[in-house]
Design a protein around this motif. Structure first.
Motif, PDB file in Angstrom:
ATOM      1  N   UNK A   1       0.832  -1.203   0.000  1.00 42.16           N
ATOM      2  CA  UNK A   1       0.000   0.000   0.000  1.00 42.16           C
ATOM      3  C   UNK A   1       0.867   1.253   0.000  1.00 42.16           C
ATOM      4  N   UNK A   2       1.969   1.195   0.786  1.00 43.07           N
ATOM      5  CA  UNK A   2       2.868   2.349   0.830  1.00 43.07           C
ATOM      6  C   UNK A   2       3.522   2.577  -0.533  1.00 43.07           C
ATOM      7  N   UNK A   3       3.868   1.486  -1.216  1.00 45.03           N
ATOM      8  CA  UNK A   3       4.468   1.613  -2.540  1.00 45.03           C
ATOM      9  C   UNK A   3       3.464   2.174  -3.545  1.00 45.03           C
ATOM     10  N   UNK A   4       2.203   1.717  -3.459  1.00 44.88           N
ATOM     11  CA  UNK A   4       1.161   2.251  -4.335  1.00 44.88           C
ATOM     12  C   UNK A   4       0.949   3.734  -4.070  1.00 44.88           C
ATOM     13  N   UNK A   5       0.992   4.113  -2.783  1.00 44.15           N
ATOM     14  CA  UNK A   5       0.837   5.519  -2.437  1.00 44.15           C
ATOM     15  C   UNK A   5       1.991   6.334  -2.999  1.00 44.15           C
TER      16      UNK A   5
END
Length: 815
Positions: A374-378
């Motif tokens: 999720x952090x990478x997508x953000x």
């Protein structure tokens, strides 16, 4: 079995009527219990003997009469004559002391009793339980909440299983009355010649894959219960204690299977209380292997440990608050990032606490990988892929928060809107790879002159934004702008080629220039445009009067759009002539805007605007169509038509399909391709854009000549001109103007002419305005000339007069 025993050992004195009155056999599922003598007549019964009428026992009676076996026989559901109710008959053989046949004992049970144990939580809304006879006929069955009996109400046909125990998928349309496909599990009860069947609706079973582990557990328990139900028929021959032990073992096994077959840590915690009843700690009374691994222990080591011994003092206090709240409310669930104080071996966890008796059932799932994804997508959503800087999406979320912080702390905030000067030339002349590398270098250079608290955003293209936070004085943002300008004084290098790029910077300040994201961005943009309009390469603060200048630009854009829709454009034509004879060789078509409320608008006032906003594409098509139409009109008038050249911008090449558009236009007006020429600027045809090179080749194949316009102002090289195989080279007016002013100007011009002739190109001098320039050009072997000395651009009405003149040079210079 005990009825058989009591009868045979009471010397036929047992009276079932008395036992029923004493509380035996009164359960609602027992329709009747009776003793039949060797002739099949009732001797004693829980219903009055005089009401006894039943012909359904004939087959079972004959079986016991002719078979010396005490095994129980079970009949299929049948309606007994005495009550008219549907029952299942259970019978055993009675014997005398010398083992001769002495009658039978009969117990009649309502079939619904066997399907009343249906558990919708385990079997679903459309589950199935059934008892099958040895021949496959249906003895008792239930489908969801419906309890049908008597054959094919659940199954469309009798079922035969190839094995005594097993499971398989059965098609709905060919097997079940509701046509739902099911997974059936079965097991033969050999002692009674019956088969127990349990079925799950396939659609329900796989409808919620996240609950598969729970469903597996319940299905296992359900199967056990079903076997128990059918085994209860023979409960008289076993003790309840043995059954309870068996059931407890099955529950324990199922529980262990369910908890170990998951990726979650599972813990049973009991609450420890002080003498006042207050919870002071929790103790692990059970866990699965994975749960123990989360703490770096094995299962045996973790069981029995207190939570206080697993956690540090500070972290234990926080956990006690959460666990105590779960005990009060019955449930607690959250996702949390673990601190360094936590003993769990993970970064993020999902925690669920459910009150269970005097303690809690706790599940912990490691969601570190999901959170990292999720952090990478953000990051991808908020970062510019090319430069790694924040993007516009991030800015629109961040800036309102930054404004709120500045308002709360009563400080200022500054936006520096940056537009690169000269980037387009690099991108056009050296290609997109060089342009991309330049943008990355610009990003690094911007970051190098900022504080850690400041942020850089790439808005798109060659536009950047710097957010300065916090700002105490206007002079701070001015100093940052100066540092950025100084950083851009150093050249950018790409493959040993030096590129000089500047930066035009517009600054807006919170709260002076606006208190919202939209207003601050707009005002910084306006300030940047004011820099562009006054020489580029410096910075400017927003001033309200700058808005008026931008308003003029917006009004001009709207008027230009309206002019295109209303066809307010005309073509003027300027002739090119042979430098020696003065004979007209070609004409250049130049667009003019006949604005009704302003008169004739020169190109310099609207072409740059059209280039910047994309309207140049539509203007290019207008020029193409009008030029071809005019050539056709002159031909129809039998005039000595000469080729007409039209200017094509780099954006028209980038848009694609230019050769096709030219071919379609020639065909529409029925003119030869040698009457149309295409002029492109020097910078537009350079670089490594293979699409543009392919278009140039396609245009030449049409028979259209290609001209290099304004040569000397771009970045072309001799090798590029040779590779492109252009037909005509038009030298910019700047060099024509210097021709008679200095020796260097003449040398430079002569070098260009020699180079072009060596490449078999015709040379045209632009901007010829004096007789002195004509004389010099003739001496330098220039092929053609164009300029005010020959003729100003004229409308199409005046062109026939020029066409009919044999020479356009004054007589004084004709040979």
């Amino acid at each position: 079995m005990h009825v058989k025993y009591d009868w045979e050992h009471s010397r036929h004195s047992l009276r079932l009527e008395e036992q029923r009155s004493q509380g035996l056999f009164i359960a609602p599922q027992f329709e009747l219990v009776a003793i039949l003598d060797a002739k099949g007549k009732p001797v004693t019964s829980t219903v009055p003997v005089e009401k006894w009428q039943d012909t359904t026992l004939r087959g079972q009676f004959y079986y016991h009469q002719n078979n010396n076996s005490s095994a129980m026989q079970i009949g299929l559901p049948a309606v007994i004559n005495s009550s008219g109710k549907l029952v299942i008959q259970f019978t055993r053989r009675l014997e005398t002391a010398d083992e001769t046949f002495d009658g039978i004992v009969v117990i009649s049970v309502e079939p619904s009793y066997f399907s009343s144990f249906y558990d919708s939580q385990s079997l679903g809304k459309n589950g199935l339980i059934a008892i099958l006879a040895s021949d496959g006929s249906i003895g008792a069955s239930r489908l969801g909440d419906v309890i049908p009996f008597g054959g094919g109400n659940v199954f469309t046909q009798d079922i035969q299983f190839k094995t005594t125990v097993g499971s398989d998928e059965f098609s709905g349309p060919s097997t079940f009355v509701d046509q739902q496909t099911r997974i059936l599990g079965w097991q033969s009860v050999d002692a009674f010649s019956l088969t127990a069947v349990v079925g799950l609706d396939e659609q329900e079973l796989f409808g919620n894959y996240q609950a598969i582990w729970a469903l597996s557990k319940k299905t296992t328990v359900t199967t056990t219960i079903a076997l128990f139900l059918f085994g209860s028929i023979a409960a008289f021959i076993s003790t309840r204690l043995a059954w309870k032990k068996y059931q407890a073992k099955q529950v324990r096994d199922t529980y262990r299977l369910a908890t170990e077959a998951t990726d979650e840590g599972f813990y049973m915690m009991t609450a420890l209380r002080d003498v006042h009843g207050k919870i002071v700690d929790f103790q692990v009374v059970d866990c699965n292997v994975r749960g123990a691994l989360f703490f770096g222990l094995n299962r045996e080591e973790l069981i029995g440990m207190k939570m206080s011994s697993l956690q540090g003092e500070i972290y234990f206090s926080k956990l006690m608050q959460i666990y105590s709240r779960a005990m009060e409310t019955g449930f607690y669930e959250d996702e949390y990032e673990l601190s360094e104080l936590s003993p769990l071996n993970m970064a993020w966890a999902r925690r669920r606490l459910t009150r269970s008796g005097s303690g809690l059932a706790v599940t912990i799932q490691d969601i570190s990988e999901r959170k990292e994804a999720e952090r990478e997508l953000q990051r991808l959503a908020t970062r510019d892929v090319m430069t790694g800087l924040y993007n516009r999406h991030w800015l629109m979320e961040y800036l309102p928060k930054a404004i709120h912080r500045a308002k709360t702390s009563k400080q200022m905030l500054a936006l520096l809107f940056i537009d690169l000067d000269g980037f387009k030339n690099v991108n056009d002349s050296q290609g997109h790879i060089a342009g991309d590398q330049l943008l990355k270098s610009v990003a690094s250079r911007l970051l190098s002159v900022l504080r850690p608290s400041d942020n850089v955003v790439r808005l798109g293209g060659d536009e950047f934004l710097v957010v300065l936070e916090p700002v105490e004085l206007d002079s701070q943002s001015a100093r940052v702008a100066e540092r950025i300008g100084d950083a851009f004084q150093k050249p950018f290098w790409w493959e040993r080629q030096k590129n000089q790029i500047g930066a035009s910077i517009g600054i807006s300040m919170y709260p002076v220039d606006g208190d919202t994201t939209e207003i601050l961005l707009k005002n910084a943009d306006i300030a940047m445009y004011s820099v562009k309009a006054t020489g580029k390469g410096h910075y400017n603060f927003f001033k309200p009067e700058l808005y008026e200048k931008l308003k003029v630009r917006v009004d001009m854009e709207r008027a230009l759009e309206h002019a295109i829709e209303e066809d307010q454009f005309v073509l003027f034509y300027q002739p090119r002539v042979n430098a020696l004879t003065g004979k007209m060789t070609s004409m250049e078509a130049l667009i003019r805007w006949m604005r009704p409320d302003h008169g004739l608008v020169p190109p310099v006032e609207f072409i740059p605007l059209a280039e910047s906003n994309g309207m140049i594409l539509r203007l290019g098509e207008i020029v193409m169509a009008k030029a071809c139409a005019q050539i056709a009109a002159w031909q129809a008038a039998s005039l000595p038509v000469v080729p007409v050249s039209i200017n094509v911008s780099a954006k028209q090449f980038s848009a694609g399909s230019l050769p096709k558009k030219l071919a379609d236009c020639l065909q529409s007006w029925g003119i030869d391709s040698n009457l149309l020429e295409v002029e492109i600027t020097e910078s537009a045809m350079m670089g490594e854009d293979n699409a543009i090179l392919a278009d140039l080749c396609d245009i030449r194949e049409l028979g259209i000549k290609l001209l290099v316009d304004d040569f000397g102002t771009g970045y072309s090289s001799l090798s590029q001109l040779q590779r492109l195989d252009m037909d005509i080279l038009k030298i910019d007016r700047v060099f024509t103007n210097e021709l008679t002013k200095s020796k260097e100007g003449e040398i430079f011009f002569k070098a260009i002419v020699s180079m072009a002739h060596a490449l078999d190109m015709t040379v045209v001098a632009e901007g010829v305005e004096t007789q002195e320039q004509v004389d010099a050009l003739q001496q330098l072997n220039c092929d053609e000339i164009q300029g005010y000395f020959i003729s100003r651009p004229v409308s199409a009405n005046y062109v026939p007069d020029l066409m009919l003149k044999p020479f356009l040079l004054p007589l004084a210079v004709n040979p």
